[in-house]
Design a protein around this motif. Structure first.
Motif, PDB file in Angstrom:
ATOM      1  N   PRO A 150       0.799  -1.234   0.000  1.00 28.50           N
ATOM      2  CA  PRO A 150       0.000   0.000   0.000  1.00 28.50           C
ATOM      3  C   PRO A 150       0.826   1.276   0.000  1.00 28.50           C
ATOM      4  CG  PRO A 150      -0.094  -1.084   2.145  1.00 28.50           C
ATOM      5  CD  PRO A 150       0.560  -2.046   1.201  1.00 28.50           C
ATOM      6  N   TRP A 151       2.073   1.201   0.427  1.00 25.42           N
ATOM      7  CA  TRP A 151       2.933   2.386   0.463  1.00 25.42           C
ATOM      8  C   TRP A 151       3.546   2.718  -0.903  1.00 25.42           C
ATOM      9  CZ3 TRP A 151       7.471   0.501  -1.276  1.00 25.42           C
ATOM     10  CH2 TRP A 151       7.760  -0.846  -1.020  1.00 25.42           C
ATOM     11  N   LEU A 152       3.396   1.818  -1.877  1.00 26.73           N
ATOM     12  CA  LEU A 152       4.063   1.979  -3.168  1.00 26.73           C
ATOM     13  C   LEU A 152       3.281   2.941  -4.059  1.00 26.73           C
ATOM     14  CD1 LEU A 152       6.344   1.128  -5.088  1.00 26.73           C
ATOM     15  CD2 LEU A 152       4.896  -0.774  -5.834  1.00 26.73           C
ATOM     16  N   ASP A 153       3.930   4.017  -4.477  1.00 26.26           N
ATOM     17  CA  ASP A 153       3.338   5.006  -5.369  1.00 26.26           C
ATOM     18  C   ASP A 153       3.531   4.535  -6.810  1.00 26.26           C
ATOM     19  OD1 ASP A 153       2.712   7.170  -6.983  1.00 26.26           O
ATOM     20  OD2 ASP A 153       3.682   8.650  -5.697  1.00 26.26           O
ATOM     21  N   LYS A 154       2.450   4.077  -7.428  1.00 28.16           N
ATOM     22  CA  LYS A 154       2.532   3.523  -8.775  1.00 28.16           C
ATOM     23  C   LYS A 154       2.730   4.598  -9.842  1.00 28.16           C
ATOM     24  CE  LYS A 154       2.145  -0.164  -9.952  1.00 28.16           C
ATOM     25  NZ  LYS A 154       3.213  -1.148 -10.260  1.00 28.16           N
ATOM     26  N   THR A 155       2.578   5.853  -9.468  1.00 27.90           N
ATOM     27  CA  THR A 155       2.950   6.924 -10.394  1.00 27.90           C
ATOM     28  C   THR A 155       4.470   7.046 -10.466  1.00 27.90           C
ATOM     29  OG1 THR A 155       0.914   8.118  -9.857  1.00 27.90           O
ATOM     30  CG2 THR A 155       2.674   9.367 -10.940  1.00 27.90           C
ATOM     31  N   GLU A 156       5.104   6.928  -9.315  1.00 18.70           N
ATOM     32  CA  GLU A 156       6.565   6.949  -9.279  1.00 18.70           C
ATOM     33  C   GLU A 156       7.165   5.675  -9.875  1.00 18.70           C
ATOM     34  OE1 GLU A 156       8.947   9.008  -8.431  1.00 18.70           O
ATOM     35  OE2 GLU A 156       7.779  10.672  -7.632  1.00 18.70           O
ATOM     36  N   TYR A 157       6.490   4.564  -9.665  1.00 20.58           N
ATOM     37  CA  TYR A 157       7.027   3.250 -10.036  1.00 20.58           C
ATOM     38  C   TYR A 157       5.949   2.495 -10.817  1.00 20.58           C
ATOM     39  CZ  TYR A 157       9.637  -1.161  -9.188  1.00 20.58           C
ATOM     40  OH  TYR A 157      10.346  -2.337  -9.313  1.00 20.58           O
ATOM     41  N   PRO A 158       5.723   2.875 -12.075  1.00 18.68           N
ATOM     42  CA  PRO A 158       4.583   2.349 -12.838  1.00 18.68           C
ATOM     43  C   PRO A 158       4.914   1.092 -13.636  1.00 18.68           C
ATOM     44  CG  PRO A 158       5.615   4.089 -14.080  1.00 18.68           C
ATOM     45  CD  PRO A 158       6.431   3.927 -12.811  1.00 18.68           C
ATOM     46  N   PHE A 159       5.578   0.150 -13.001  1.00 16.09           N
ATOM     47  CA  PHE A 159       6.091  -1.004 -13.722  1.00 16.09           C
ATOM     48  C   PHE A 159       5.356  -2.293 -13.352  1.00 16.09           C
ATOM     49  CE2 PHE A 159       9.935   1.746 -12.820  1.00 16.09           C
ATOM     50  CZ  PHE A 159       9.894   2.407 -14.045  1.00 16.09           C
ATOM     51  N   GLN A 160       5.362  -3.225 -14.288  1.00 15.86           N
ATOM     52  CA  GLN A 160       4.793  -4.547 -14.047  1.00 15.86           C
ATOM     53  C   GLN A 160       5.770  -5.389 -13.235  1.00 15.86           C
ATOM     54  OE1 GLN A 160       1.727  -5.903 -14.982  1.00 15.86           O
ATOM     55  NE2 GLN A 160       2.366  -7.660 -13.755  1.00 15.86           N
ATOM     56  N   SER A 161       5.284  -6.026 -12.193  1.00 17.95           N
ATOM     57  CA  SER A 161       6.143  -6.875 -11.369  1.00 17.95           C
ATOM     58  C   SER A 161       6.292  -8.266 -11.967  1.00 17.95           C
ATOM     59  CB  SER A 161       5.568  -6.996  -9.952  1.00 17.95           C
ATOM     60  OG  SER A 161       5.716  -5.788  -9.251  1.00 17.95           O
ATOM     61  N   ASN A 162       7.505  -8.798 -11.892  1.00 17.19           N
ATOM     62  CA  ASN A 162       7.806 -10.174 -12.288  1.00 17.19           C
ATOM     63  C   ASN A 162       8.540 -10.840 -11.134  1.00 17.19           C
ATOM     64  OD1 ASN A 162       7.255  -9.993 -15.417  1.00 17.19           O
ATOM     65  ND2 ASN A 162       8.504  -8.223 -14.901  1.00 17.19           N
TER      66      ASN A 162
END
Length: 289
Positions: free
Chosen positions: A7-19
């Motif tokens: 929940p703390w992860l800002d997906k605007t800053e880090y908009p990547f797909q996780s693998n």
């Protein structure tokens, strides 16, 4: 598990797909963005692939950008009991690269990513096309006055308490290692939050201990640098780094003759965070050449 579960992860800053890549019964998180020549990003401590995000956002339009989180860091598993040695992290990087059949790699390393990534390069020089090094090292520091003073702290019985109980590395060391451009609270939380409790902080503690235990191995790597010294190398160096100072850059330059250097006068230890636009411009120029 996906990055959206943090929940703390800002997906605007880090908009990547996780693998995820299974290694030794644990899951290693990595991102694989874009297409083209492979750029392989290797972080240090106490960071993760997040600290390369600004570079990857820009370069993924023209290159394939792969960045891992070492086990114990970022969005990877953080087992309580694990071989967190620097050498084992390098073997994990090697397994990831070989499993994904990467070649003609431009290796991008920072901090502990230096010995981790460059060991992989020395073992597989045929897979490496170019190398980009940001504020790192590849030799023993024993005998240097700064290291002698610092080693007293590393030997302190308080060190495990500081790292496990106080989350010392991301909370205190990281922000103090910046230059002119300081990180915001919203960015800093992306370095503190991955270490949710004391049981998840053994990876960072192990890197601190590596500075005591692995000096001979670092020197061995320096002595094997001829395996990769013919590769084109770009040094991107934060000149206000209080930890890995400009004299480290000078030694690197002496060991790698086919090198170009960009000095970032306002950056501290994290030029990819502090002066990302200049780093991107320099990297693009280097890749284009």
């Amino acid at each position: 598990m996906t990055a959206t579960e943090f929940p703390w992860l800002d997906k605007t800053e880090y908009p990547f797909q996780s693998n995820y890549f299974n290694i030794n019964g644990h899951r290693l998180h990595f991102i694989d963005e874009g297409k083209g020549e492979a750029l392989l990003f290797v972080h240090g401590t106490p960071t993760w692939s997040f600290d390369f995000r600004k570079i990857i956002k820009n370069l993924k339009s023209d290159f394939r950008c792969i960045a891992l989180d070492h086990i114990g860091f970022g969005l990877s598993d953080k087992p309580k009991e694990y071989d967190y040695s620097t050498f084992n992290h390098s073997l994990t990087l090697e397994k990831l690269a070989l499993a994904h059949k990467l070649d003609s790699i431009t290796l991008v390393v920072h901090d502990f990513g230096g010995p981790i990534g460059l060991n992989f390069a020395i073992r597989h020089p045929n897979l490496i096309k170019r190398i980009i090094i940001l504020n790192s090292w590849l030799w023993s520091s024993e005998g240097e006055p700064e290291f002698v003073r610092f080693s007293k702290i590393l030997r302190s019985p308080l060190l495990p308490f500081l790292y496990r109980r106080l989350n010392f590395s991301p909370r205190f060391i990281l922000p103090k290692s910046y230059g002119v451009h300081k990180p915001s609270k919203s960015i800093l939380k992306h370095y503190t939050k991955p270490f949710a409790d004391r049981y998840q902080r053994n990876g960072a503690l192990a890197f601190a201990k590596s500075l005591l235990n692995d000096q001979d191995w670092f020197e061995e790597l320096w002595n094997q640098k001829s395996q990769i010294s013919d590769k084109p190398v770009l040094f991107l160096w934060g000149m206000k780094d209080p930890i890995i100072t400009p004299k480290y850059l000078e030694k690197f330059e002496q060991g790698f003759s086919k090198s170009k250097t960009v000095k970032l006068e306002e950056s501290g230890h994290f030029p990819q965070e502090e002066e990302a636009e200049k780093v991107v411009k320099s990297v693009r120029g280097f890749l284009g050449s």
